[in-house]
Structure formats: C-alpha cells, structure tokens
Design a protein around this motif. Structure first.
Motif, PDB file in Angstrom:
ATOM      1  N   ALA A  19       0.866  -1.185   0.000  1.00  0.00           N
ATOM      2  CA  ALA A  19       0.000   0.000   0.000  1.00  0.00           C
ATOM      3  C   ALA A  19       0.900   1.231   0.000  1.00  0.00           C
ATOM      4  O   ALA A  19       1.535   1.552   1.009  1.00  0.00           O
ATOM      5  CB  ALA A  19      -0.929   0.001   1.210  1.00  0.00           C
ATOM      6  N   ALA A  20       0.968   1.900  -1.138  1.00  0.00           N
ATOM      7  CA  ALA A  20       1.824   3.070  -1.303  1.00  0.00           C
ATOM      8  C   ALA A  20       0.975   4.330  -1.270  1.00  0.00           C
ATOM      9  O   ALA A  20      -0.015   4.439  -2.003  1.00  0.00           O
ATOM     10  CB  ALA A  20       2.583   2.992  -2.623  1.00  0.00           C
ATOM     11  N   LYS A  21       1.338   5.275  -0.436  1.00  0.00           N
ATOM     12  CA  LYS A  21       0.651   6.560  -0.407  1.00  0.00           C
ATOM     13  C   LYS A  21       0.737   7.175  -1.794  1.00  0.00           C
ATOM     14  O   LYS A  21       1.790   7.144  -2.439  1.00  0.00           O
ATOM     15  CB  LYS A  21       1.301   7.479   0.635  1.00  0.00           C
ATOM     16  N   PHE A  22      -0.382   7.704  -2.273  1.00  0.00           N
ATOM     17  CA  PHE A  22      -0.451   8.252  -3.624  1.00  0.00           C
ATOM     18  C   PHE A  22      -1.061   9.642  -3.531  1.00  0.00           C
ATOM     19  O   PHE A  22      -2.221   9.782  -3.127  1.00  0.00           O
ATOM     20  CB  PHE A  22      -1.310   7.341  -4.508  1.00  0.00           C
ATOM     21  N   ILE A  23      -0.290  10.658  -3.884  1.00  0.00           N
ATOM     22  CA  ILE A  23      -0.732  12.060  -3.782  1.00  0.00           C
ATOM     23  C   ILE A  23      -0.582  12.720  -5.145  1.00  0.00           C
ATOM     24  O   ILE A  23       0.511  12.750  -5.711  1.00  0.00           O
ATOM     25  CB  ILE A  23       0.097  12.839  -2.748  1.00  0.00           C
ATOM     26  N   CYS A  24      -1.677  13.223  -5.664  1.00  0.00           N
ATOM     27  CA  CYS A  24      -1.676  13.945  -6.939  1.00  0.00           C
ATOM     28  C   CYS A  24      -2.604  15.148  -6.758  1.00  0.00           C
ATOM     29  O   CYS A  24      -3.797  15.071  -7.061  1.00  0.00           O
ATOM     30  CB  CYS A  24      -2.178  13.056  -8.073  1.00  0.00           C
ATOM     31  N   THR A  25      -2.084  16.224  -6.230  1.00  0.00           N
ATOM     32  CA  THR A  25      -2.936  17.374  -5.952  1.00  0.00           C
ATOM     33  C   THR A  25      -2.101  18.642  -5.856  1.00  0.00           C
ATOM     34  O   THR A  25      -0.874  18.603  -5.902  1.00  0.00           O
ATOM     35  CB  THR A  25      -3.763  17.155  -4.659  1.00  0.00           C
ATOM     36  N   ALA A  26      -2.779  19.744  -5.717  1.00  0.00           N
ATOM     37  CA  ALA A  26      -2.139  21.035  -5.503  1.00  0.00           C
ATOM     38  C   ALA A  26      -2.959  21.805  -4.475  1.00  0.00           C
ATOM     39  O   ALA A  26      -4.156  21.580  -4.327  1.00  0.00           O
ATOM     40  CB  ALA A  26      -2.062  21.825  -6.805  1.00  0.00           C
TER      41      ALA A  26
END
Length: 142
Positions: A19-26
């Motif tokens: 389970a890898a943290k996934f962040i795609c935001t601003a």
C-alpha cells in the motif's frame, strides 16, 4: 496487458500486498484547489513496480481514496525483470478516477510473488523543491 476485475476480495493466488501513499494534488490558495491538507504547492507521486524474478508475475492494483472510494481492481502481468510506472497522469484513466482537481489515497498492489515497489514523491511551487524516494514494505496475505 491490463484487464479490469470485478471481485472485491483477495484471491489466494495473491499472497503479497503493498500500500503506497499516492498524492496527486495542488494547494493553490484563493482558488478552488485550496486544501488544508497540504502547504501551498503541487504534489506528485510516481510508483515503480519491478519484478525481480526470472518468471512472470501477475499483479492486481486499485486506488483507495479518502472518503471510501475504491477503484475496480485491474490486473497487470510483469515479465521477468520488467518494470512499470504509475504516476499521476497514468492513474486517472487507468483506474477511471472521476476527480476534478486532484486526489490523495493509496495505490494498493497485490502480487503472487514478492516484488519491488518504490514510491517517488515530489513537491514544489513552480519547480521541484523536494523529492523523497521510499521502498514500500510488503505484507503477507492470508
């Protein structure tokens, strides 16, 4: 090769999970992209998945987002010593994510064999200000 699966529970053929943290935001104050979760700036993730074995390995992957949304499982097959990358640009179409500005959650990977999973996280305002590379630990299922 990518396919979509409908069954939600782990199958015995998949004995390892990552389970890898996934962040795609601003976070852009004064716009509709304002969040209290992050300092002002842009945040991107790239996950690298490597099959260190000589034989091919079957994987299944999904995105689990805060708020209870889970994408459908998709399957991938990696040949021996093959690597795939999933980044922010790949994730939306691959997992059919219907998000407007960005998202935060986990990329969940299940595998029949122990594999290498590495996450690369970048952040910055107009250019990269920080980078972090993390090896994602596996857990045994069942």
């Amino acid at each position: 090769m990518t396919t979509i699966e409908t069954e939600p529970a782990a199958r015995p053929e998949f004995c390892y999970q990552y389970a890898a943290k996934f962040i795609c935001t601003a976070n852009i104050p004064g716009t509709s992209q304002t969040t209290s979760s992050f300092l002002p700036g842009s945040y991107q993730t790239a996950i690298n998945i490597h099959n260190p074995h000589e034989k091919e390995v079957k994987l299944r992957l999904k995105i689990a987002l805060a708020g209870g949304f889970n994408s459908k499982w998709i399957t991938e097959t990696l040949k021996g010593d093959q690597v795939i990358k999933i980044d922010c640009a790949d994730a939306r179409p691959k997992f059919d994510l219907q998000v407007i500005h960005g998202f935060e959650g986990f990329l969940v990977i299940e595998s029949a064999l122990s594999i290498d999973v590495t996450a690369v996280y970048t952040a910055g305002k107009d250019e990269v200000a920080s980078i972090d590379v993390e090896q994602i630990n596996e857990r045994k299922l069942g």
